[in-house]
Design a protein around this motif. Structure first.
Motif, PDB file in Angstrom:
ATOM      1  N   GLU A 121       0.831  -1.208   0.000  1.00  0.00           N
ATOM      2  CA  GLU A 121       0.000   0.000   0.000  1.00  0.00           C
ATOM      3  C   GLU A 121       0.865   1.257   0.000  1.00  0.00           C
ATOM      4  O   GLU A 121       0.551   2.233  -0.685  1.00  0.00           O
ATOM      5  CB  GLU A 121      -0.926  -0.004   1.216  1.00  0.00           C
ATOM      6  CG  GLU A 121      -2.053  -1.016   1.105  1.00  0.00           C
ATOM      7  CD  GLU A 121      -2.910  -1.073   2.352  1.00  0.00           C
ATOM      8  OE1 GLU A 121      -4.061  -1.548   2.257  1.00  0.00           O
ATOM      9  OE2 GLU A 121      -2.440  -0.644   3.431  1.00  0.00           O
ATOM     10  N   THR A 122       1.955   1.228   0.753  1.00  0.00           N
ATOM     11  CA  THR A 122       2.883   2.365   0.768  1.00  0.00           C
ATOM     12  C   THR A 122       3.499   2.558  -0.601  1.00  0.00           C
ATOM     13  O   THR A 122       3.597   3.681  -1.110  1.00  0.00           O
ATOM     14  CB  THR A 122       3.983   2.139   1.822  1.00  0.00           C
ATOM     15  OG1 THR A 122       3.379   1.991   3.106  1.00  0.00           O
ATOM     16  CG2 THR A 122       4.955   3.306   1.856  1.00  0.00           C
ATOM     17  N   LEU A 123       3.892   1.462  -1.214  1.00  0.00           N
ATOM     18  CA  LEU A 123       4.517   1.498  -2.533  1.00  0.00           C
ATOM     19  C   LEU A 123       3.569   2.063  -3.582  1.00  0.00           C
ATOM     20  O   LEU A 123       3.974   2.802  -4.483  1.00  0.00           O
ATOM     21  CB  LEU A 123       4.934   0.076  -2.910  1.00  0.00           C
ATOM     22  CG  LEU A 123       6.039  -0.108  -3.952  1.00  0.00           C
ATOM     23  CD1 LEU A 123       7.332   0.515  -3.471  1.00  0.00           C
ATOM     24  CD2 LEU A 123       6.246  -1.593  -4.215  1.00  0.00           C
ATOM     25  N   LEU A 124       2.281   1.734  -3.449  1.00  0.00           N
ATOM     26  CA  LEU A 124       1.276   2.156  -4.436  1.00  0.00           C
ATOM     27  C   LEU A 124       0.541   3.431  -4.015  1.00  0.00           C
ATOM     28  O   LEU A 124      -0.429   3.827  -4.659  1.00  0.00           O
ATOM     29  CB  LEU A 124       0.261   1.027  -4.638  1.00  0.00           C
ATOM     30  CG  LEU A 124       0.818  -0.268  -5.238  1.00  0.00           C
ATOM     31  CD1 LEU A 124      -0.187  -1.399  -5.121  1.00  0.00           C
ATOM     32  CD2 LEU A 124       1.235  -0.062  -6.682  1.00  0.00           C
ATOM     33  N   LEU A 148      -3.119  -6.043  -5.024  1.00  0.00           N
ATOM     34  CA  LEU A 148      -1.990  -5.161  -4.706  1.00  0.00           C
ATOM     35  C   LEU A 148      -0.706  -5.679  -5.357  1.00  0.00           C
ATOM     36  O   LEU A 148       0.067  -4.902  -5.944  1.00  0.00           O
ATOM     37  CB  LEU A 148      -1.799  -5.071  -3.185  1.00  0.00           C
ATOM     38  CG  LEU A 148      -2.857  -4.335  -2.373  1.00  0.00           C
ATOM     39  CD1 LEU A 148      -2.514  -4.403  -0.891  1.00  0.00           C
ATOM     40  CD2 LEU A 148      -2.991  -2.883  -2.810  1.00  0.00           C
ATOM     41  N   LEU A 149      -0.485  -6.965  -5.251  1.00  0.00           N
ATOM     42  CA  LEU A 149       0.700  -7.564  -5.863  1.00  0.00           C
ATOM     43  C   LEU A 149       0.677  -7.394  -7.376  1.00  0.00           C
ATOM     44  O   LEU A 149       1.700  -7.048  -7.997  1.00  0.00           O
ATOM     45  CB  LEU A 149       0.775  -9.052  -5.519  1.00  0.00           C
ATOM     46  CG  LEU A 149       1.495  -9.454  -4.235  1.00  0.00           C
ATOM     47  CD1 LEU A 149       1.406 -10.955  -4.053  1.00  0.00           C
ATOM     48  CD2 LEU A 149       2.952  -9.024  -4.275  1.00  0.00           C
ATOM     49  N   GLU A 200       2.990  -2.268 -12.615  1.00  0.00           N
ATOM     50  CA  GLU A 200       3.522  -0.900 -12.616  1.00  0.00           C
ATOM     51  C   GLU A 200       5.030  -0.873 -12.392  1.00  0.00           C
ATOM     52  O   GLU A 200       5.635   0.191 -12.229  1.00  0.00           O
ATOM     53  CB  GLU A 200       2.820  -0.083 -11.523  1.00  0.00           C
ATOM     54  CG  GLU A 200       1.338   0.138 -11.788  1.00  0.00           C
ATOM     55  CD  GLU A 200       0.629   0.851 -10.649  1.00  0.00           C
ATOM     56  OE1 GLU A 200       1.331   1.489  -9.813  1.00  0.00           O
ATOM     57  OE2 GLU A 200      -0.615   0.793 -10.591  1.00  0.00           O
ATOM     58  N   GLU A 201       5.632  -2.088 -12.363  1.00  0.00           N
ATOM     59  CA  GLU A 201       7.082  -2.255 -12.220  1.00  0.00           C
ATOM     60  C   GLU A 201       7.620  -1.619 -10.942  1.00  0.00           C
ATOM     61  O   GLU A 201       8.737  -1.105 -10.900  1.00  0.00           O
ATOM     62  CB  GLU A 201       7.807  -1.693 -13.460  1.00  0.00           C
ATOM     63  CG  GLU A 201       7.436  -2.405 -14.748  1.00  0.00           C
ATOM     64  CD  GLU A 201       8.269  -1.943 -15.932  1.00  0.00           C
ATOM     65  OE1 GLU A 201       8.928  -0.900 -15.814  1.00  0.00           O
ATOM     66  OE2 GLU A 201       8.265  -2.641 -16.950  1.00  0.00           O
ATOM     67  N   GLN A 202       6.818  -1.711  -9.897  1.00  0.00           N
ATOM     68  CA  GLN A 202       7.273  -1.257  -8.593  1.00  0.00           C
ATOM     69  C   GLN A 202       8.052  -2.356  -7.865  1.00  0.00           C
ATOM     70  O   GLN A 202       8.841  -2.064  -6.965  1.00  0.00           O
ATOM     71  CB  GLN A 202       6.072  -0.838  -7.736  1.00  0.00           C
ATOM     72  CG  GLN A 202       5.308   0.350  -8.281  1.00  0.00           C
ATOM     73  CD  GLN A 202       6.120   1.632  -8.208  1.00  0.00           C
ATOM     74  OE1 GLN A 202       6.920   1.822  -7.307  1.00  0.00           O
ATOM     75  NE2 GLN A 202       5.919   2.505  -9.172  1.00  0.00           N
ATOM     76  N   ILE A 203       7.807  -3.599  -8.249  1.00  0.00           N
ATOM     77  CA  ILE A 203       8.551  -4.724  -7.686  1.00  0.00           C
ATOM     78  C   ILE A 203       8.962  -5.647  -8.814  1.00  0.00           C
ATOM     79  O   ILE A 203       8.348  -5.674  -9.882  1.00  0.00           O
ATOM     80  CB  ILE A 203       7.716  -5.523  -6.657  1.00  0.00           C
ATOM     81  CG1 ILE A 203       6.420  -6.050  -7.288  1.00  0.00           C
ATOM     82  CG2 ILE A 203       7.409  -4.677  -5.427  1.00  0.00           C
ATOM     83  CD1 ILE A 203       5.615  -6.961  -6.369  1.00  0.00           C
ATOM     84  N   THR A 204      10.016  -6.401  -8.582  1.00  0.00           N
ATOM     85  CA  THR A 204      10.457  -7.400  -9.546  1.00  0.00           C
ATOM     86  C   THR A 204       9.576  -8.645  -9.427  1.00  0.00           C
ATOM     87  O   THR A 204       8.836  -8.811  -8.451  1.00  0.00           O
ATOM     88  CB  THR A 204      11.907  -7.806  -9.281  1.00  0.00           C
ATOM     89  OG1 THR A 204      11.973  -8.468  -7.996  1.00  0.00           O
ATOM     90  CG2 THR A 204      12.832  -6.600  -9.274  1.00  0.00           C
ATOM     91  N   PHE A 205       9.664  -9.531 -10.410  1.00  0.00           N
ATOM     92  CA  PHE A 205       8.896 -10.770 -10.304  1.00  0.00           C
ATOM     93  C   PHE A 205       9.443 -11.628  -9.169  1.00  0.00           C
ATOM     94  O   PHE A 205       8.700 -12.385  -8.533  1.00  0.00           O
ATOM     95  CB  PHE A 205       8.926 -11.561 -11.612  1.00  0.00           C
ATOM     96  CG  PHE A 205       7.920 -12.680 -11.637  1.00  0.00           C
ATOM     97  CD1 PHE A 205       6.596 -12.423 -11.944  1.00  0.00           C
ATOM     98  CD2 PHE A 205       8.286 -13.983 -11.311  1.00  0.00           C
ATOM     99  CE1 PHE A 205       5.650 -13.446 -11.936  1.00  0.00           C
ATOM    100  CE2 PHE A 205       7.354 -15.006 -11.308  1.00  0.00           C
ATOM    101  CZ  PHE A 205       6.034 -14.735 -11.621  1.00  0.00           C
TER     102      PHE A 205
END
Length: 425
Positions: A147-150, A388-389, A395-400
């Motif tokens: 949630e913080t990331l998004l 969320l995941l 949105e490329e906020q995290i890697t796979f």
């Protein structure tokens, strides 16, 4: 300061961290220096051993996961392994369902303390339930991180309902009164609640389900120092019972916030109805899911056969078990206490598990996709968490790799899950 880890370990660590964290640091080396080895080897080993023993994991299991000897694992736990390879920490943290940061810094000490508070409150602790609770806490923290990331703002908690004197009569009355007030506040009227889990989450509460072996443990509510108020519902229960447990835990949030803040958690057992807090929560849950006033929409039955048919119909309409309907019918004075006792003793009608639809499983799935979702849900994954995941990954906020880790899967297994569950990335 020279890092104690090779380039491969640093790369593996960097892949597991969110881009938001990486953007605040100049290089992968700085990430390692920022986190790694803030604790000395003997403290890291002590922490690993404490959690391994807490979940009754054998030394050989850790040795197999790390591809080392049992003697080396014991040396690691005794603080004699210096330096400790970075990949050891990452593998062990996944094995023990614990955020790797707890093993390398004091950042998550309060989180671990809160987890242990729950363990101390368990009446019949076992290794599998300890794993489930550790995973639950980990998912709460991960959800907060996503949630913080998004940039998703968490809704504030609902108002706390006032306490009155310690009286069983007042506790019995407080539950239904608060349920009606809460329905009015939310604009629900007397309508059925189609997805109690989604409703609870909409009130600023994190809710996960996970299969627990202790059949008497229906739910756990925790006040987490970072993730806020979090609920765990026993997935092993009948689906409608899970709905009831979610409403029951919601009552604890509405009424018992001071107890939650003081003790850190409230555990709800099926057989604890004699306790006033549990009695009030049960009465709240029944009225919140099925208001007595809603019965006015139905014609009053004649005879036992008509009563049984009506109870079954209302149970299907309001997604509650027939015992709850019978209790509410008694509250409406449609039946006597003797008739209610007879109903509880004989249970002439029940809604079969196969006839109940889980609102957390997306519609229009194939049988194979539905089975995949079911397997994920019973291990704690929710539709909200999955969304969320998915957003964070697309949105490329995290890697796979991080996506896989936050699902508790290997990268290969995560690829299979995404494909088989029909998730669009």
């Amino acid at each position: 300061m020279k890092s104690a880890f090779g380039e491969g370990a640093m790369t593996q660590l960097a892949v597991s961290l969110d881009k938001s964290l990486l953007s605040t640091l100049d290089s992968i080396t700085q990430v390692v220096h920022h986190f790694w080895m803030a604790l000395p080897p003997h403290e890291i080993g002590k922490r690993i051993r404490a959690i391994r023993e807490q979940v009754s994991m054998n030394v050989s299991t850790v040795a197999d996961a790390l591809s080392i000897t049992e003697a080396t694992v014991l040396a690691l736990e005794d603080g004699q392994l210096d330096p400790i390879p970075g990949d050891y920490i990452l593998i062990v943290s996944k094995l023990l369902e614990t955020d790797f940061r707890y093993f390398i810094s004091t950042d998550l000490d309060e989180t671990e303390n809160r987890t242990r508070q729950v363990f101390r409150s368990l009446e019949a602790p076992n290794a599998n339930d300890a794993f489930a609770i550790r995973r639950f806490v980990s998912l709460c923290v991960s959800e907060r991180d996503l949630e913080t990331l998004l940039s998703i703002d968490r809704r504030t908690l609902p108002p706390q309902y006032p306490k009155q004197v310690d009286s069983s009569r007042l506790h019995k009355e407080q539950g239904p009164i608060a349920a009606r007030q809460e329905r009015d506040r939310l604009g629900l009227g007397t309508l059925p609640i189609k997805n109690i889990f989604q409703h609870v989450r909409s009130q600023g509460i994190r809710l996960f389900r996970h299969r627990l072996e202790d059949a008497n443990l229906s739910g756990v509510t925790v006040v987490h120092p970072n993730a806020g108020v979090c609920m765990l519902i026993n997935y092993d229960e009948d689906l409608y019972r899970q709905f009831f447990s979610a409403a029951h835990e919601y009552a604890h949030v509405l009424f018992d916030r001071s107890e939650l803040n003081d003790s850190g958690c409230v555990l709800s057992y099926k057989y604890s109805n004699e306790e006033l807090l549990e009695l009030r929560a049960n009465r709240f849950a029944a009225e919140f899911l099925l208001p007595v006033q809603a019965l006015s929409k139905y014609s009053r039955p004649r005879g036992i056969e008509g009563l049984v048919k009506l109870i079954e119909r209302i149970a299907r309409d309001y997604h509650v078990n027939t015992a709850v309907v019978a209790q509410q019918v008694r509250q409406a004075n449609w039946i006597t206490q003797r008739t209610l006792d007879s109903f509880f003793q004989n249970l002439p009608v029940v809604i079969k598990r196969s006839q109940k639809t889980d609102p957390e499983i997306p519609a229009n799935l194939t049988d194979a996709q539905s089975r995949r979702w079911t397997a994920a849900i019973e291990k704690g994954v929710t539709s909200y968490y999955m969304e969320l995941l998915r957003r964070a990954r697309t949105e490329e906020q995290i890697t796979f790799g991080r996506f896989s880790e936050m699902l508790g899967l290997s990268v290969e297994s995560a690829h299979d899950f995404v494909r088989e569950a029909g998730i669009a990335l």
